[in-house]
Design an enzyme around this catalytic site. Structure first.
Site, PDB file in Angstrom:
ATOM      1  N   ASN A 112       0.857  -1.188   0.000  1.00 42.09           N
ATOM      2  CA  ASN A 112       0.000   0.000   0.000  1.00 42.09           C
ATOM      3  C   ASN A 112       0.887   1.229   0.000  1.00 42.09           C
ATOM      4  O   ASN A 112       2.066   1.156   0.378  1.00 42.09           O
ATOM      5  CB  ASN A 112      -0.895   0.021   1.238  1.00 42.09           C
ATOM      6  CG  ASN A 112      -0.100  -0.089   2.528  1.00 42.09           C
ATOM      7  OD1 ASN A 112       0.177  -1.200   2.993  1.00 42.09           O
ATOM      8  ND2 ASN A 112       0.290   1.037   3.113  1.00 42.09           N
ATOM      9  N   ALA A 137       6.970   3.660  17.116  1.00 40.45           N
ATOM     10  CA  ALA A 137       8.081   3.739  18.060  1.00 40.45           C
ATOM     11  C   ALA A 137       9.381   4.105  17.340  1.00 40.45           C
ATOM     12  O   ALA A 137       9.734   3.480  16.338  1.00 40.45           O
ATOM     13  CB  ALA A 137       8.247   2.415  18.799  1.00 40.45           C
ATOM     14  N   HIS A 145      10.619  -6.424  11.742  1.00 40.62           N
ATOM     15  CA  HIS A 145      11.793  -5.537  11.739  1.00 40.62           C
ATOM     16  C   HIS A 145      12.962  -6.161  10.977  1.00 40.62           C
ATOM     17  O   HIS A 145      14.107  -6.080  11.410  1.00 40.62           O
ATOM     18  CB  HIS A 145      12.228  -5.243  13.180  1.00 40.62           C
ATOM     19  CG  HIS A 145      11.240  -4.457  13.969  1.00 40.62           C
ATOM     20  ND1 HIS A 145      11.338  -4.292  15.339  1.00 40.62           N
ATOM     21  CD2 HIS A 145      10.137  -3.770  13.593  1.00 40.62           C
ATOM     22  CE1 HIS A 145      10.327  -3.552  15.764  1.00 40.62           C
ATOM     23  NE2 HIS A 145       9.585  -3.226  14.723  1.00 40.62           N
TER      24      HIS A 145
END
Length: 511
Positions: A118, A129, A439
């Protein structure tokens, strides 16, 4: 007629925070440069790239998440990590799982490796964060790292005070500090989590996505164009240097070439090396040193607190703000990064006669730094294709003995943190399936010199291919435990400044 330009100065592949950083810095420092950004997924928010959490209507928010799930749209997702059981493979809303090739025989693999497709990339769905790396997380050969991180804070709109009015936030930090802060440097003590979020005048929170990174200066730049539903299949290379990109228009199926003086591939840590591989750009380190962050989670109920006098304004339309977000920084002595924030609800059932004070259930998460290995990698097939028609990927990933030791330390430590905060909930902490952190790093890693162990140099330019830059979490070369977005944006700032500097110098020479 093609909706794409025949030629631009800079082609950017991917619209996440790192790609958006290149567009923003170039719009500021080289405003005459023609920039085209290509995104494989659709536009799901307004402005383009905005965080879906800012969509107040729940049905519209759910639809934006579904449209972000690419070929996995409609498959089972899970909202609450506490609901995931061992062996369960479910993606978070807004993401989709790697359907095959996520685990080789005899290896740990990354069973819940996931993507989003997207405009805005994963930054339309992230927690916001933005902690700074510390100790061995830092990139030692970048003397300007702190200045770059400062710039990353500016671009992402990082703040630390958005939850200061939450009634339990100071209490949570005080209780954590009592068991963590001894013998720690000031910068590594328990503190507010830096977050890419700001509070509007009416009190509501606005979470940063790529829209914030792009900013008004990029959106107002007449030389910048964003093309969604556009799959870049390969980088064009002529006479050894980048010359443009090949793009498949997913609306029509047609394939076009867009010439460019400079190409930035910022797809993500798994799809960026995929594009390079398909382009025939295959340095020895491509896809190597794949780095995830194993994650341990637990929950506790705050003790000795009273119900707040009044409800705070909801952070996302559903969550009452009471406990804020606290940060336990990574240190080399304690090689994990802690994120402590309230949960919407307890992950385990509570007695019906034991009412829960709003915001009193806090979730604790520890992310563990990985022991980097050359053989932890993503491989690409020359014969099999994925749902986009790109080379199918297979992940090789194994936890080392040290990784298991760090995980066990994290399980012990998180129990102590939970006890410090309040009353632990459940018999033991839960270790998330590998890949759950989202991550992923290291696959296009940066190096100080071209020694065969890195893909790009300190300015993110690919070794041996002038004019080709890589961006995103994959560029980070160090084992990290902290959330990587701020660092990847900082590295993108350095690369973008290099492009702007080279362009401005060449223009001066031609005058």
């Amino acid at each position: 007629m093609s909706r794409y330009p025949a030629a631009v100065d800079v082609a950017i592949v991917g619209s996440g925070p790192a790609g958006a950083t290149y567009a923003r810095i170039l719009s500021e420092e080289a405003p005459d440069a023609a920039i085209a950004m290509f995104e494989v997924g659709p536009t799901v928010s307004d402005p383009p790239g905005a965080h879906v959490k800012n969509i107040e209507d729940a049905d519209r928010r759910a639809e934006a998440q579904r449209r972000s799930e690419g070929p996995g749209a409609g498959e089972a997702t899970v909202n609450n990590p506490g609901a995931v059981t061992s062996g369960m493979r479910r993606a978070r809303p807004g993401t989709y799982l790697l359907s095959d090739g996520y685990q080789a025989d005899g290896e740990d693999g990354l069973p819940v490796a996931a993507f989003s497709s997207n405009v805005g990339g994963m930054a339309a769905h992230w927690t916001g964060a933005c902690p700074r790396p510390g100790g061995s997380e830092r990139i030692s050969f970048l003397p300007d790292l702190d200045d770059l991180l400062d710039e990353g804070d500016r671009l992402l709109g990082v703040t630390t005070d958005a939850f200061d009015s939450a009634p339990f936030t100071a209490l949570v930090r005080e209780r954590l500090a009592a068991v963590v802060d001894d013998d720690r440097d000031v910068a590594a003590r328990v503190q507010r989590m830096p977050l890419a979020v700001h509070r509007r005048e009416d009190g509501r929170l606005v979470w940063s996505g790529s829209d914030v990174v792009l900013g008004d200066v990029t959106r107002a730049n007449p030389n910048f164009s964003l093309f969604d539903e556009s799959l870049v299949t390969r980088v064009l290379v002529e006479e050894g240097r980048a010359a443009g990109v090949e793009v498949r228009d997913l609306r029509t199926g047609e394939i076009h070439e867009v010439r460019a003086r400079t190409v930035v591939v910022a797809a993500d840590a798994l799809r960026t090396p995929q594009v390079l591989w398909e382009s025939g750009i295959r340095p020895a380190a491509l896809g190597r040193m794949l780095n995830d962050q194993a994650q341990v989670v637990y929950a506790a109920r705050l003790r000795g607190v009273e119900p707040p006098a009044h409800d705070q304004i909801a952070a996302s339309g559903t969550l009452s703000e009471q406990s804020g977000v606290s940060w336990v920084p990574f240190t080399d002595d304690m090689p994990f990064h802690g994120q402590i924030m309230q949960l919407d609800a307890s992950p385990v059932p509570l007695a019906h006669d034991d009412p829960v004070i709003p915001g009193s259930i806090v979730g604790l998460g520890l992310f563990c730094a990985k022991d980097l290995q050359w053989d932890d990698r993503v491989e690409f097939s020359d014969s099999e294709r994925d749902s986009y028609g790109m080379p199918a990927m297979r992940l090789h990933y194994t936890l080392t003995e040290r990784d298991h030791e760090v995980l066990e330390r994290a399980r012990i430590e998180i129990v102590e943190l939970a006890k410090a905060v309040g009353e632990p909930i459940g018999d033991r902490p839960f270790t998330m399936p590998l890949g759950a952190s989202l991550h992923y790093q290291g696959t296009t890693r940066m190096g100080e010199t071209d020694d065969g162990r890195s893909v790009c140099g300190p300015d993110s330019e690919v070794w041996g291919v002038p004019g080709l830059f890589v961006a995103g979490n994959g560029v980070i070369p160090t084992p990290t435990a902290c959330n990587p977005t701020l660092t990847s944006v900082a590295l993108a700032v350095r690369g973008a400044r290099r492009i702007a500097r080279d362009r401005n110098s060449s223009l001066l020479m031609s005058d």
